[in-house]
Design a protein around this motif. Structure first.
Motif, mmCIF file in Angstrom:
data_model
loop_
_atom_site.group_PDB
_atom_site.id
_atom_site.type_symbol
_atom_site.label_atom_id
_atom_site.label_comp_id
_atom_site.label_asym_id
_atom_site.label_seq_id
_atom_site.Cartn_x
_atom_site.Cartn_y
_atom_site.Cartn_z
ATOM 1 N N LEU A 1 6.942 -6.739 -4.879
ATOM 2 C CA LEU A 1 7.468 -7.009 -3.545
ATOM 3 C C LEU A 1 6.361 -7.501 -2.616
ATOM 4 O O LEU A 1 6.542 -8.474 -1.862
ATOM 5 C CB LEU A 1 8.120 -5.755 -2.974
ATOM 6 N N GLY A 2 5.203 -6.846 -2.680
ATOM 7 C CA GLY A 2 4.084 -7.292 -1.846
ATOM 8 C C GLY A 2 3.646 -8.697 -2.196
ATOM 9 O O GLY A 2 3.370 -9.518 -1.301
ATOM 10 N N ALA A 3 3.596 -9.000 -3.504
ATOM 11 C CA ALA A 3 3.204 -10.349 -3.923
ATOM 12 C C ALA A 3 4.222 -11.389 -3.456
ATOM 13 O O ALA A 3 3.853 -12.470 -2.973
ATOM 14 C CB ALA A 3 3.070 -10.385 -5.448
ATOM 15 N N TRP B 1 0.828 -1.204 0.000
ATOM 16 C CA TRP B 1 0.000 0.000 0.000
ATOM 17 C C TRP B 1 0.867 1.260 0.000
ATOM 18 O O TRP B 1 0.607 2.188 -0.773
ATOM 19 C CB TRP B 1 -0.913 0.002 1.219
ATOM 20 N N VAL B 2 1.882 1.298 0.834
ATOM 21 C CA VAL B 2 2.748 2.476 0.912
ATOM 22 C C VAL B 2 3.442 2.727 -0.420
ATOM 23 O O VAL B 2 3.481 3.851 -0.928
ATOM 24 C CB VAL B 2 3.781 2.316 2.046
ATOM 25 N N LEU B 3 3.979 1.665 -1.020
ATOM 26 C CA LEU B 3 4.715 1.829 -2.276
ATOM 27 C C LEU B 3 3.790 2.093 -3.455
ATOM 28 O O LEU B 3 4.201 2.688 -4.446
ATOM 29 C CB LEU B 3 5.556 0.571 -2.545
ATOM 30 N N ALA B 4 2.532 1.651 -3.366
ATOM 31 C CA ALA B 4 1.590 1.861 -4.458
ATOM 32 C C ALA B 4 0.964 3.249 -4.408
ATOM 33 O O ALA B 4 0.725 3.869 -5.454
ATOM 34 C CB ALA B 4 0.492 0.799 -4.431
ATOM 35 N N VAL B 5 0.702 3.742 -3.213
ATOM 36 C CA VAL B 5 0.032 5.036 -3.076
ATOM 37 C C VAL B 5 1.003 6.192 -3.266
ATOM 38 O O VAL B 5 0.694 7.175 -3.954
ATOM 39 C CB VAL B 5 -0.663 5.133 -1.702
ATOM 40 N N VAL C 1 11.712 2.295 -4.851
ATOM 41 C CA VAL C 1 11.719 1.326 -5.956
ATOM 42 C C VAL C 1 10.570 1.543 -6.933
ATOM 43 O O VAL C 1 10.546 0.938 -8.007
ATOM 44 C CB VAL C 1 11.670 -0.120 -5.411
ATOM 45 N N GLY C 2 9.587 2.380 -6.563
ATOM 46 C CA GLY C 2 8.473 2.649 -7.464
ATOM 47 C C GLY C 2 7.288 1.717 -7.244
ATOM 48 O O GLY C 2 7.366 0.726 -6.503
ATOM 49 N N CYS D 1 -0.453 -7.636 -11.976
ATOM 50 C CA CYS D 1 -0.145 -9.012 -11.569
ATOM 51 C C CYS D 1 0.219 -9.069 -10.087
ATOM 52 O O CYS D 1 -0.310 -9.902 -9.324
ATOM 53 C CB CYS D 1 1.008 -9.565 -12.411
ATOM 54 N N GLY D 2 1.136 -8.191 -9.670
ATOM 55 C CA GLY D 2 1.518 -8.158 -8.263
ATOM 56 C C GLY D 2 0.364 -7.793 -7.353
ATOM 57 O O GLY D 2 0.221 -8.342 -6.249
ATOM 58 N N MET D 3 -0.485 -6.850 -7.820
ATOM 59 C CA MET D 3 -1.616 -6.413 -6.997
ATOM 60 C C MET D 3 -2.637 -7.531 -6.825
ATOM 61 O O MET D 3 -3.194 -7.718 -5.732
ATOM 62 C CB MET D 3 -2.276 -5.187 -7.642
ATOM 63 N N PHE D 4 -2.891 -8.307 -7.891
ATOM 64 C CA PHE D 4 -3.824 -9.429 -7.781
ATOM 65 C C PHE D 4 -3.361 -10.407 -6.698
ATOM 66 O O PHE D 4 -4.156 -10.849 -5.866
ATOM 67 C CB PHE D 4 -3.919 -10.171 -9.115
#
Length: 548
Positions: free
Chosen positions: A41-43, A20-24, A33-34, A408-411
């Motif tokens: 990374l979360g996945a 969440w932090v890296l996505a928002v 890292v973007g 893909c990572g978010m799923f």
């Protein structure tokens, strides 16, 4: 669904929090890292922490959504090459009747283009154009930038291909393109109109300016456009020379060098000039077949000018004049033939554009017919690649592959978080108060979606709430299930207008405006918030009343 083991809940929450932090936030100081890498990374952490197995992670990736997203991105690339949005942009300045009219046009065009080309694409292509128009008319940019971003978010809610969260909803709910459009078109149209009205009310005085200032700015722009036109000197120079005072002044001194004492002297002078004109005219008609000879004659004429007497100068000047006039009949056919040579590439360009438009229309018709949206979009993309009849690498390179990887990572990350049981537990607490068959329940559900969309972003919100909301609604009736998906699509799209961080389209407009060469403007968070809060609340409420 009950809560998982304490270990899974803690580790899954940590993995989701990092995602969440890296996505928002676009750039995080301690881990820059973007978004795309943050999603992966979360996945990966979900698998490493054993919240989900590798097999479950692969199964969580929704291939139909990725296929639809890829296909629509390729089609958008070809539509951009075919100048579709440039044509829409030109409508902004065509016979504009002032700043208020311009604001309404931006709202309309932004909403229409976003419904079919995605809100992010529209904002990327139209932001700098809007800034240029505002500068040309000496207008403050921020009302027009707000109009562009907010209308793009509202307009994108009308179709399944308008934004990423609608793609997710259309695939998961299995609502057809036509049913989706019919259900959300009325609130979208009214929402765009209300949003434009709010902008006009808030910035009416700011957009009111003296007419003479606008006219002066328009005249300056017109003069710059005319003076910089690439074909102007080449096409006009022949005619301006023949009609200008400068051209006449060149011949007047030559006529008075030998002071005419009698009328007979003038008659002899004119007769001599006519004789030389006749001889040069004969040479002109041989230009196409004897260019080298004409070059030698021109060289001889130059030597005569240097060594001849005064009368020779008169004769040469007169002959030049006749060449410039009579030579038009020979020069223009040559230019016309060159035009015929460029006609073939121009015709091919028009033919190729027509193919792009027809394929896109065919794709939309197929959507309306209820065909599989993923394979329809992929087929349309491949048809455009084949019809271009050249290496497609340049176009395929413009596809946003980082976005596909991000999905893909978010799923995987969201699926892992759902398996912790936290979202279902929270929904079990909220469900009695968020029934879609009563006004109060719809209001509570809308508030939850608004808050989560601005905190966790709209796509993760849809992935987290979609199945829960639909399961609650289907217990009431099948009609209520469709309504719940449409409510989720509408509120999550309009929620992007609440704050500057509410949607990617807002950030695109902000960054494109800030980095625009010679046009840079910073749209502040508070300027957006002052407009975004009332607009989002009012437009969301009106839209919910129209969704049935």
């Amino acid at each position: 669904m009950a809560l998982a083991s304490t270990e899974k809940v803690i580790l899954g929450s940590i993995a989701f929090a990092i995602f969440w932090v890296l996505a928002v936030f676009e750039s995080v100081p301690f881990l820059p890292v973007g978004r795309t890498a943050g999603s992966l990374l979360g996945a990966t952490l979900m698998v490493i922490f054993r919240v989900i197995t590798p097999e479950q992670a692969y199964a969580a990736i929704d291939l139909p959504i990725l296929g639809l997203l890829f296909g629509t991105m390729v089609v958008s690339v070809y539509l951009e090459k075919a100048d579709v949005l440039n044509h829409l942009g030109k409508l902004l300045s065509w016979k504009s009747k002032g700043a208020h009219d311009l604001l309404c046009r931006i709202c309309l065009i932004s909403a229409i283009s976003s419904a079919f080309f995605t809100n992010d694409t529209s904002c990327v292509l139209l932001t700098e154009f809007v800034l240029k128009i505002a500068r040309q008319h000496n207008l403050p940019p921020h009302p027009f930038l707000l109009a562009l971003a907010s209308s793009a978010n509202i307009g994108s809610s009308a179709t399944p291909i308008g934004n990423p969260q609608n793609l997710v909803i259309a695939i998961q709910s299995k609502i057809s393109f036509g049913s989706f459009l019919v259900g959300l078109l009325p609130p979208t149209v009214i929402g765009v109109l209300v949003n434009a009205l709010i902008l006009l009310c808030m910035y009416w005085k700011l957009l009111s300016f003296q007419k003479d200032e606008e006219d002066a700015a328009s005249e300056v722009v017109a003069e710059e456009d005319v003076s910089s036109h690439p074909f102007l000197p080449a096409t006009v120079s022949h005619f301006t020379y023949l009609n200008s005072q400068e051209g006449n002044s060149r011949f007047e001194p030559m006529e008075i060098q030998s002071p005419p004492s009698t009328v007979n002297g003038n008659a002899n002078q004119v007769e001599s000039l006519r004789n030389w004109s006749t001889s040069y005219e004969n040479e002109i008609h041989q230009v196409s077949s004897s260019a080298p000879a004409l070059a030698r004659n021109s060289t001889a004429s130059e030597e005569t000018l240097h060594n001849g007497a005064s009368q020779k100068k008169h004769e040469t000047a007169a002959s030049d004049f006749v060449v410039s006039v009579n030579g038009l009949n020979d020069v223009f056919p040559v230019k016309h033939s060159e035009g015929k040579e460029t006609l073939a590439p121009r015709f091919k360009r028009i033919l190729w554009k027509s193919r792009v438009y027809l394929v896109t229309i065919g794709m939309l018709i197929s959507f309306l017919m209820g065909l599989n949206m993923s394979w329809t979009a992929i087929t349309a993309a491949l048809a455009l690649v084949i019809l271009e009849f050249k290496d497609a690498q340049s176009c395929l390179e413009e596809v946003s592959y980082p976005l596909l990887i991000f999905f893909c990572g978010m799923f995987i990350t969201v699926d892992g978080f759902n398996r912790t049981g936290i979202p279902s537990t929270l929904w079990d607490w909220m469900e009695p108060h968020a029934k879609v068959n009563c006004a109060s329940g719809i209001a509570v559900l809308a508030v939850v979606i608004l808050v989560l969309s601005n905190v966790a972003s709209n796509v993760p919100t849809v992935l987290l709430l979609g199945s829960q909301v639909a399961a609650s609604a289907v217990a009431i009736s099948a009609v209520e299930e469709r309504k719940s998906w449409l409510i989720l699509a509408w509120v999550s799209s309009v929620a992007g207008n609440l704050s500057l961080l509410g949607s990617a389209a807002n950030l695109i407009v902000c960054e494109k405006a800030r980095l625009a060469p010679n046009l840079g403007y910073t749209l502040s968070f508070w300027n957006h918030l002052k407009f975004g809060v009332p607009s989002t609340i009012i437009v969301t409420a009106i839209g919910l009343a129209l969704i049935g």
